[in-house]
Structure formats: structure tokens, C-alpha cells
Motif scaffolding. Structure first.
Motif, PDB file in Angstrom:
ATOM      1  N   GLN A 132      27.209  -1.404 -38.993  1.00  0.00           N
ATOM      2  CA  GLN A 132      27.522  -2.481 -39.911  1.00  0.00           C
ATOM      3  C   GLN A 132      28.948  -2.284 -40.419  1.00  0.00           C
ATOM      4  O   GLN A 132      29.291  -1.228 -40.960  1.00  0.00           O
ATOM      5  CB  GLN A 132      26.539  -2.487 -41.082  1.00  0.00           C
ATOM      6  N   LYS A 133      29.797  -3.309 -40.241  1.00  0.00           N
ATOM      7  CA  LYS A 133      31.197  -3.189 -40.646  1.00  0.00           C
ATOM      8  C   LYS A 133      31.639  -4.456 -41.352  1.00  0.00           C
ATOM      9  O   LYS A 133      31.135  -5.553 -41.074  1.00  0.00           O
ATOM     10  CB  LYS A 133      32.086  -2.940 -39.426  1.00  0.00           C
ATOM     11  N   ASP A 134      32.607  -4.309 -42.248  1.00  0.00           N
ATOM     12  CA  ASP A 134      33.170  -5.456 -42.950  1.00  0.00           C
ATOM     13  C   ASP A 134      34.321  -6.054 -42.168  1.00  0.00           C
ATOM     14  O   ASP A 134      35.125  -5.327 -41.553  1.00  0.00           O
ATOM     15  CB  ASP A 134      33.661  -5.041 -44.337  1.00  0.00           C
ATOM     16  N   PHE A 135      34.407  -7.381 -42.220  1.00  0.00           N
ATOM     17  CA  PHE A 135      35.486  -8.116 -41.558  1.00  0.00           C
ATOM     18  C   PHE A 135      36.036  -9.151 -42.541  1.00  0.00           C
ATOM     19  O   PHE A 135      35.284  -9.726 -43.332  1.00  0.00           O
ATOM     20  CB  PHE A 135      34.968  -8.832 -40.307  1.00  0.00           C
ATOM     21  N   VAL A 136      37.340  -9.408 -42.454  1.00  0.00           N
ATOM     22  CA  VAL A 136      37.980 -10.388 -43.327  1.00  0.00           C
ATOM     23  C   VAL A 136      38.275 -11.665 -42.535  1.00  0.00           C
ATOM     24  O   VAL A 136      38.670 -11.605 -41.362  1.00  0.00           O
ATOM     25  CB  VAL A 136      39.276  -9.823 -43.957  1.00  0.00           C
ATOM     26  N   LEU A 137      38.083 -12.796 -43.168  1.00  0.00           N
ATOM     27  CA  LEU A 137      38.322 -14.088 -42.524  1.00  0.00           C
ATOM     28  C   LEU A 137      39.817 -14.423 -42.570  1.00  0.00           C
ATOM     29  O   LEU A 137      40.431 -14.416 -43.632  1.00  0.00           O
ATOM     30  CB  LEU A 137      37.541 -15.187 -43.229  1.00  0.00           C
ATOM     31  N   GLU A 138      40.388 -14.708 -41.420  1.00  0.00           N
ATOM     32  CA  GLU A 138      41.787 -15.119 -41.321  1.00  0.00           C
ATOM     33  C   GLU A 138      41.857 -16.510 -40.702  1.00  0.00           C
ATOM     34  O   GLU A 138      41.245 -16.763 -39.663  1.00  0.00           O
ATOM     35  CB  GLU A 138      42.593 -14.141 -40.457  1.00  0.00           C
ATOM     36  N   GLU A 139      42.581 -17.401 -41.344  1.00  0.00           N
ATOM     37  CA  GLU A 139      42.708 -18.762 -40.833  1.00  0.00           C
ATOM     38  C   GLU A 139      43.807 -18.849 -39.774  1.00  0.00           C
ATOM     39  O   GLU A 139      44.818 -18.145 -39.849  1.00  0.00           O
ATOM     40  CB  GLU A 139      43.020 -19.717 -41.981  1.00  0.00           C
ATOM     41  N   ALA A 140      43.594 -19.710 -38.798  1.00  0.00           N
ATOM     42  CA  ALA A 140      44.569 -19.908 -37.729  1.00  0.00           C
ATOM     43  C   ALA A 140      45.840 -20.567 -38.263  1.00  0.00           C
ATOM     44  O   ALA A 140      45.847 -21.160 -39.345  1.00  0.00           O
ATOM     45  CB  ALA A 140      43.972 -20.771 -36.628  1.00  0.00           C
ATOM     46  N   ILE A 141      46.917 -20.444 -37.502  1.00  0.00           N
ATOM     47  CA  ILE A 141      48.194 -21.065 -37.851  1.00  0.00           C
ATOM     48  C   ILE A 141      48.558 -22.100 -36.800  1.00  0.00           C
ATOM     49  O   ILE A 141      48.573 -21.807 -35.602  1.00  0.00           O
ATOM     50  CB  ILE A 141      49.328 -20.022 -37.945  1.00  0.00           C
ATOM     51  N   SER A 142      48.842 -23.305 -37.236  1.00  0.00           N
ATOM     52  CA  SER A 142      49.472 -24.305 -36.372  1.00  0.00           C
ATOM     53  C   SER A 142      50.644 -24.893 -37.149  1.00  0.00           C
ATOM     54  O   SER A 142      50.599 -24.966 -38.380  1.00  0.00           O
ATOM     55  CB  SER A 142      48.486 -25.398 -35.948  1.00  0.00           C
TER      56      SER A 142
END
Length: 258
Positions: free
Chosen positions: A161-171
């Protein structure tokens, strides 16, 4: 016949308006689309929001736009070689969104691939995910704008079990890139380190403008040798093989070391 070539860099960037967002290729000073940058400088475009690995140096690459105060915001992973960048950021003149290098690369690729966001372990447990990174100073040493906290979720990966951070895409509205070779359909080939961010920046721009050292006819590039297909590229400018290229830090051996 599809022909995406433009007669000059000035004509290729002529419709980039004030306030536009740009994804710009280059890694250090390798692969900087300098002809397009200088054309943008000459036409006076300002208030730009730029996404690029770094901002060049004081008198080269994106640094020439920064020095002329044409850039409002930078989204970058490395900013350590530009003294004017430091001055503008600390004085509150420039906004900065500092992003881990691999995350920045994936945000650009995702933007060009139609992926809205992704989760990554990079930055978990730091200000990248928790928020609080200075994005703009007030000119008196205080923070006028700080980065917000991001969504963190737990996933099971390889049985753990690991934590992940949400990153938004760039356009972005436009992208400016440099390639070694291109054909009139927009298929591009990059040279060595110039391949690091140029293809990703090209993908992220809704209108991609590429300067190429060599312009060839369709079919002259082996399909297996194409690094970026022409579907991502909208305009091409031939700049020639003798275009100036700078080395950020030249390191040589002394005679005694030979």
C-alpha cells in the motif's frame, strides 16, 4: 499536398497573442527553439505563461524573453542558472510553479495524449503534495501566493500500500520546439539531448510550431526514425544547420590530465 512550412519564424509566431500559454522545448541550452523565441521577442508579445524545463540563461533561450519582462509565469523543474529569474521571482515580478522534472515531463505528455490527470509517488510527503511552496513573493520577503494542497490517495502496488499524489496534465495554447530534421508533413527527428523535452512540449501545445535545421520532402525520413509524428505539429520553419547553439557550461581537461 500537406505543406506545413512557413517562410519565416516571424510569420510562424505572428498570431501568438499577449497572455498566451506556451510549452517550450529545451533541456538546459540543448534544443532551445531560439529563432522562434527571438521572433516572439521582436514582435513584442507579453504577459506569457511559459512551461519549460528551465528558463535558459540571462542572455539566451527563454532568458531573453524574461529579461524583457515578457513572461508572467514560469512552470519549470530547474531555475538555477538565471540570475534575472532569481531577481524577478524574489521581487514578486514573476510567478513560479516549481514541478519535479519527471512529473513535468509526464504532465506535458499527458496533456498531449488527452489524459486529464495521473497519480505519482513523486512529491508525496513534501510541499509538492502538502502545499505551501512559494509561487509568488510580495517583494518584501513575504509569500503572496503559495501552492495548494493536492489530492493524495493510497493504492496497492506490487503488493504494498503506497500513497500517490494527483497531478493534473498540462496543455497550452502554443508550443515552440527545435528539431534536427523535419518533413513538410511535420514529422520530426530530434538530436540527442534535444529529444528530452521537445517532443513532450510539442504534444502539449494546441498549435505546435517547430524550427528545424533540415527540411526534407515527405518520405525522406524512414518511418521507424520518426521521433514525433506530424499529427502533433502544425507549422514548420527551416532555420539551417549553421544556427547558433550555445553550451551552458563547457568542461575541458587540462593538458596535464591528457
Amino acid at each position: 499536398m500537406i505543406d506545413k512550412t512557413y517562410p519565416s519564424a516571424a510569420e510562424a509566431v505572428a498570431d501568438i497573442p499577449d497572455g498566451a500559454s506556451l510549452a517550450v522545448g529545451g533541456f538546459g541550452l540543448s534544443g532551445n527553439p531560439i529563432a522562434l523565441i527571438e521572433a516572439l521577442l521582436a514582435q513584442g508579445t507579453s504577459d506569457l505563461s511559459v512551461v519549460s524545463n528551465n528558463c535558459g540563461v540571462d542572455d539566451w533561450g527563454l532568458g531573453v524573453l524574461l529579461r524583457a519582462k515578457r513572461i508572467r509565469k514560469m512552470t519549470s523543474s530547474y531555475v538555477g542558472e538565471n540570475k534575472e529569474f532569481e531577481r524577478q521571482f524574489l521581487s514578486g515580478e514573476l510567478e513560479l510553479e516549481l514541478t519535479p522534472q519527471g512529473t513535468l515531463a509526464e504532465k506535458l505528455r499527458a496533456g498531449g495524449s488527452g489524459i486529464a490527470a495521473f497519480y505519482t509517488q513523486t512529491g508525496v510527503g513534501t510541499q509538492v503534495s502538502d502545499g505551501g511552496l512559494p509561487q509568488r513573493y510580495d517583494g518584501a520577503g513575504g509569500i503572496a501566493l503559495a501552492s495548494p494542497a493536492k489530492d493524495v490517495r493510497s493504492f496497492t502496488v506490487n503488493g504494498s500500500q503506497k500513497d500517490f499524489v494527483l497531478e493534473e496534465a498540462i496543455s497550452t495554447d502554443f508550443s515552440l520546439v527545435h528539431a534536427l530534421r523535419g518533413d513538410r508533413h511535420g514529422n520530426l527527428v530530434f538530436n540527442k539531448a534535444a529529444r528530452n523535452f521537445n517532443p513532450l512540449a510539442a504534444m502539449a501545445g494546441r498549435v505546435c510550431i517547430a524550427q528545424v535545421e533540415e527540411l526534407v520532402e515527405p518520405g525522406a525520413i524512414d518511418p521507424d526514425a520518426v521521433h514525433l509524428p506530424g499529427v502533433f505539429v502544425h507549422r514548420l520553419v527551416k532555420v539551417g544547420t549553421d544556427i547558433e547553439k550555445r553550451i551552458e557550461r563547457r568542461t575541458v581537461r587540462t593538458e596535464q590530465e591528457v
